[in-house]
Design a protein around this motif. Structure first.
Motif, PDB file in Angstrom:
ATOM      1  N   ALA A  62      17.680  23.797  -5.594  1.00  0.00           N
ATOM      2  CA  ALA A  62      18.877  24.042  -4.796  1.00  0.00           C
ATOM      3  C   ALA A  62      18.506  24.350  -3.345  1.00  0.00           C
ATOM      4  O   ALA A  62      19.147  23.856  -2.410  1.00  0.00           O
ATOM      5  N   MET A  63      17.460  25.142  -3.154  1.00  0.00           N
ATOM      6  CA  MET A  63      17.017  25.466  -1.798  1.00  0.00           C
ATOM      7  C   MET A  63      16.525  24.214  -1.078  1.00  0.00           C
ATOM      8  O   MET A  63      16.839  24.000   0.103  1.00  0.00           O
ATOM      9  N   GLY A  64      15.755  23.381  -1.769  1.00  0.00           N
ATOM     10  CA  GLY A  64      15.261  22.157  -1.152  1.00  0.00           C
ATOM     11  C   GLY A  64      16.385  21.226  -0.747  1.00  0.00           C
ATOM     12  O   GLY A  64      16.348  20.611   0.340  1.00  0.00           O
ATOM     13  N   TYR A  65      17.393  21.124  -1.586  1.00  0.00           N
ATOM     14  CA  TYR A  65      18.541  20.246  -1.314  1.00  0.00           C
ATOM     15  C   TYR A  65      19.378  20.789  -0.159  1.00  0.00           C
ATOM     16  O   TYR A  65      19.730  20.049   0.769  1.00  0.00           O
ATOM     17  N   MET A  66      19.691  22.083  -0.212  1.00  0.00           N
ATOM     18  CA  MET A  66      20.590  22.670   0.782  1.00  0.00           C
ATOM     19  C   MET A  66      19.913  22.872   2.145  1.00  0.00           C
ATOM     20  O   MET A  66      20.558  22.762   3.182  1.00  0.00           O
ATOM     21  N   PHE A  67      18.602  23.200   2.138  1.00  0.00           N
ATOM     22  CA  PHE A  67      17.907  23.441   3.401  1.00  0.00           C
ATOM     23  C   PHE A  67      17.203  22.188   3.920  1.00  0.00           C
ATOM     24  O   PHE A  67      16.417  22.286   4.870  1.00  0.00           O
ATOM     25  N   ALA A  68      17.470  21.049   3.320  1.00  0.00           N
ATOM     26  CA  ALA A  68      16.876  19.799   3.782  1.00  0.00           C
ATOM     27  C   ALA A  68      17.254  19.551   5.247  1.00  0.00           C
ATOM     28  O   ALA A  68      18.390  19.825   5.664  1.00  0.00           O
ATOM     29  N   ASN A  69      16.318  19.054   6.018  1.00  0.00           N
ATOM     30  CA  ASN A  69      16.538  18.816   7.444  1.00  0.00           C
ATOM     31  C   ASN A  69      17.789  17.981   7.698  1.00  0.00           C
ATOM     32  O   ASN A  69      18.583  18.273   8.599  1.00  0.00           O
ATOM     33  N   TYR A  70      17.956  16.934   6.905  1.00  0.00           N
ATOM     34  CA  TYR A  70      19.087  16.031   7.120  1.00  0.00           C
ATOM     35  C   TYR A  70      20.408  16.766   6.892  1.00  0.00           C
ATOM     36  O   TYR A  70      21.384  16.574   7.636  1.00  0.00           O
ATOM     37  N   HIS A  71      20.451  17.598   5.857  1.00  0.00           N
ATOM     38  CA  HIS A  71      21.673  18.332   5.543  1.00  0.00           C
ATOM     39  C   HIS A  71      22.019  19.325   6.649  1.00  0.00           C
ATOM     40  O   HIS A  71      23.176  19.393   7.101  1.00  0.00           O
ATOM     41  N   ILE A  72      21.035  20.090   7.102  1.00  0.00           N
ATOM     42  CA  ILE A  72      21.276  21.051   8.181  1.00  0.00           C
ATOM     43  C   ILE A  72      21.708  20.335   9.452  1.00  0.00           C
ATOM     44  O   ILE A  72      22.594  20.797  10.182  1.00  0.00           O
TER      45      ILE A  72
END
Length: 260
Positions: free
Chosen positions: A132-142
């Motif tokens: 979940a952290m990897g998905y939500m804090f992904a550069n593209y998402h931010i």
């Protein structure tokens, strides 16, 4: 109910903490910083709220932009998920607050769906939290959230995990429940067209990977999910396809999309 809450208290806290950390700039700023697509999406909320006041909840054309000529953005870019904040704006909530509510809501539900998806697949709380952290804090998402304000893609982050989980449940867990898959595909179609096409490709690749173990039951369950998602989104997809097939559109000369 109380027992279930006690069992999942750490999961709930993890979801809330991840969502809170990412949402902090939106929660603690009074104004919305202008990013790449901010004005366009705030204009969509404003135009939808004006159409609602005119009695049209899902307009195909925004009539009050481009100096009265209108703009057919809703015909190709669904406003469905803007309805809650458009009603809030009609009730007097400022546009900046409405936009921030959308951002924070999308962040929370994205965290929830990826957490649920990862938990279903990994069966490990530690792996689920890191996923979940990897998905939500992904550069593209931010970047989507705070550099581009790309609202369609931000919404799509909610539904991609649902598509993945739905396919996993049907193809590898042998479940006959197709609701998550249907909701995921429908949500992508109503969020962002390009991400929807990527989701279709993902489904096709997962289908090919599992083709050797495919059974009649699995295939029929997949068909039910896809058919349901089509029916749920037909109000948007069919008029869009009809318009695209019937005429040519000039997209090379951008116009003023703000209130005229």
């Amino acid at each position: 109910m109380k027992k279930n809450l006690q069992m999942h208290v750490w999961d709930i806290l993890a979801i809330l903490l991840i969502a809170f950390i990412i949402s902090m700039p939106a929660l603690f700023k009074d104004l919305v910083p202008v990013a790449h697509d901010t004005i366009f999406h705030i204009s969509r909320i404003e135009q939808l709220s004006r159409s609602i006041q005119d009695g049209n909840w899902l307009p195909a054309i925004n009539p009050y932009v481009n100096v009265g000529y209108g703009y057919a953005s809703p015909l190709f870019y669904s406003d469905f998920f803007l309805l809650p904040v458009a009603f809030l704006h009609v009730a007097g909530v400022p546009l900046s607050v409405c936009f921030r509510i959308l951002l924070v809501g999308a962040i929370f539900f994205s965290t929830l769906t990826i957490y649920h998806c990862a938990g279903t697949i990994t069966k490990s709380r530690v792996l689920t939290i890191f996923s979940a952290m990897g998905y939500m804090f992904a550069n593209y998402h931010i970047t989507d959230i705070y550099v581009r304000n790309a609202l369609g893609e931000i919404f799509a982050f909610i539904f991609l995990p649902m598509v993945l989980e739905g396919m996993y449940r049907i193809l590898w867990n042998n479940e006959k429940k197709w609701g998550i898959l249907a909701a995921g595909i429908a949500g992508l179609a109503l969020s962002h067209n390009i991400t929807f096409l990527m989701g279709v490709v993902l489904c096709f690749l997962l289908f090919l990977i599992s083709i050797r173990t495919l059974t009649k039951t699995k295939f029929l369950t997949l068909c039910k999910g896809v058919l349901c998602s089509f029916l749920l989104t037909a109000f948007f997809t069919l008029p869009m396809i009809e318009q695209m097939a019937s005429q040519e559109f000039n997209l090379s000369n951008p116009q003023n999309l703000y209130v005229g």
